[in-house]
Motif scaffolding. Sequence first.
Motif: not given
Length: 582
Positions: A153, A157-161
Amino acid sequence: MVVQKVADASSFRTSELDTRDSAYAATTPGFRHFLGTPAPSQRFRAFGVDPLGSPSHHAKLRGLMHRLSRRMDAAIKWPPHQVRSAEHWENPFIPSGYTYLLQFIAHDLVHSAIPLSVAGGLGGGTANARRTPLRLETLYGSGPVGSPHIYALDAPNDDRRTKLRLGRMRWKENEPAAGCPFRDIARTPAENVTGIDRSIAGVRVALTEALVADPRNDDHAVMSQLTALFALLHNGLIDIIRRHEGNAGPNGQFGAAYKRFLCARESLIAIYHNILRKDLMRRVIHPAIYAVYDGPSPDFIDRPHSATGFPAGDWEIPFEFSHGAFRFGHAMVRPEYQINDLSLHDLNNTLEKSSVNDPANMPLDETWMVQWSRFFEINGSTPNFSRRIGPHLSDGLGNDQIFPAFDETGRVGLLYRDLLGAGLAGMWSVDALIAEIGSRRPRFVAMSRLLADRDYRADQLRKWLAAAPAYGALTAEDIETLSNEPPLPFFILFEAMRQPQAEGLHLGPLGSIIVSEVVFGALAGDPRCADGGSLAGQLAAISREFYPANVLQNIPDISSMAQLVEFTTEIAELQHAVPAFL
């Protein structure tokens, strides 16, 4: 069709192929032959018999390769070289970091489920799964969506990988105030699943699973450390790019992550290609051959594909490269390594350090944290040097735990596997391959008496094979067979050893031609670097695909592994790392 059609198929005499050849070609997707499929009369033979067409002959082939591998156990008496501080067997022109860069590249070109030597013949298990050469698939896998387990992750505050996972190193004794930095590849225990628990009760949980795209990148400690180095560089590039992003808001995070990942990946691939072209290949290839292929438009002799690139799913690697010439890297492996200022480890110990072989002692501790100035020449450092290239491997590559026996010969080690795999692949014989190259590029063959004079070549091989009778117990029939029909990986090493004025410091012409055709050919198939333009220009073009401004303008012209390490040290803020990174 697996074996690609070429412009002048008649020159390859494909009409001579029998039904057995067609069957074996159809069961080995991802592979082909260098310069086209050899006719039966052009293939390697042992005792006059083609192993591909005569499975009943395999026992004799195994015996011959066993005895040849034993002959190659004899140490080579290298002549002295100009660098007085180096041992005669060392190669001061190729620091040992390049040995493992070669292994990393091999993983980026070939991925088979079962080694050909162990499989005992060509089939579905020996297929090559790689379809895009030298695109760092070995590092990135199928990306954050297709291979999510290797990505972390980005932010709370950003669940993009978009970053590659790394793991904390372990302190063997007491953890200092500096903490436990992320210096290892990511590893994890296999909890709540079936299987045998390899943990040490009350002491340490076994980290049996390496979270990497290619499990071979955890083959041993140096390989996993090199993989971590590339991951650190990728993650640093992500940070550089992120600083130039605007506030996209919650609904824009997916698009921002998509662009960020692709920009960082393409940037790292461009840097990687620049190093292969300007650093690695310059060191390992015969200078006269390198000069031919390093230009903007090399005149390739092995082009089954369009010069505009490789269509998805169509790229295939020649057996003569994967099971022949590129095995030369095994001869470069040292018997021991100074890992960092405090730690010297022998090869056996190094090979055993992985999640598969030693899970209870993972992650790697501080004695295995590579100090990269020990593996590349950085700021005047004296690194571990690779071994000179010749028909002899370090004893550690005969480790019976890592490379156990698998057939009736009882022979352990990597060398026997290399020789047997080559014998089973239906490859060009050395004589036929030299003749075919000579018909297309006479000047290549003319530069080497070992290639141009067949009688001289056989005589030189015969003398060397007979020179150490205590090793291998080669019979007169063995020597005659091998001097006239040497297995390709053995001959590539022999050729490198016999090169005038070089003696094992780089590949000879034949090995250099095969390696150059494949590596430079793959680079030419990538439109981003096909013309060998400047790295700055390539990075600017990559940035324009995703952003209005050049977010990569501060990346220096990285054209060597030393420069890659120095840049990674800076952007990952590892200048004062403990243990030392640089």
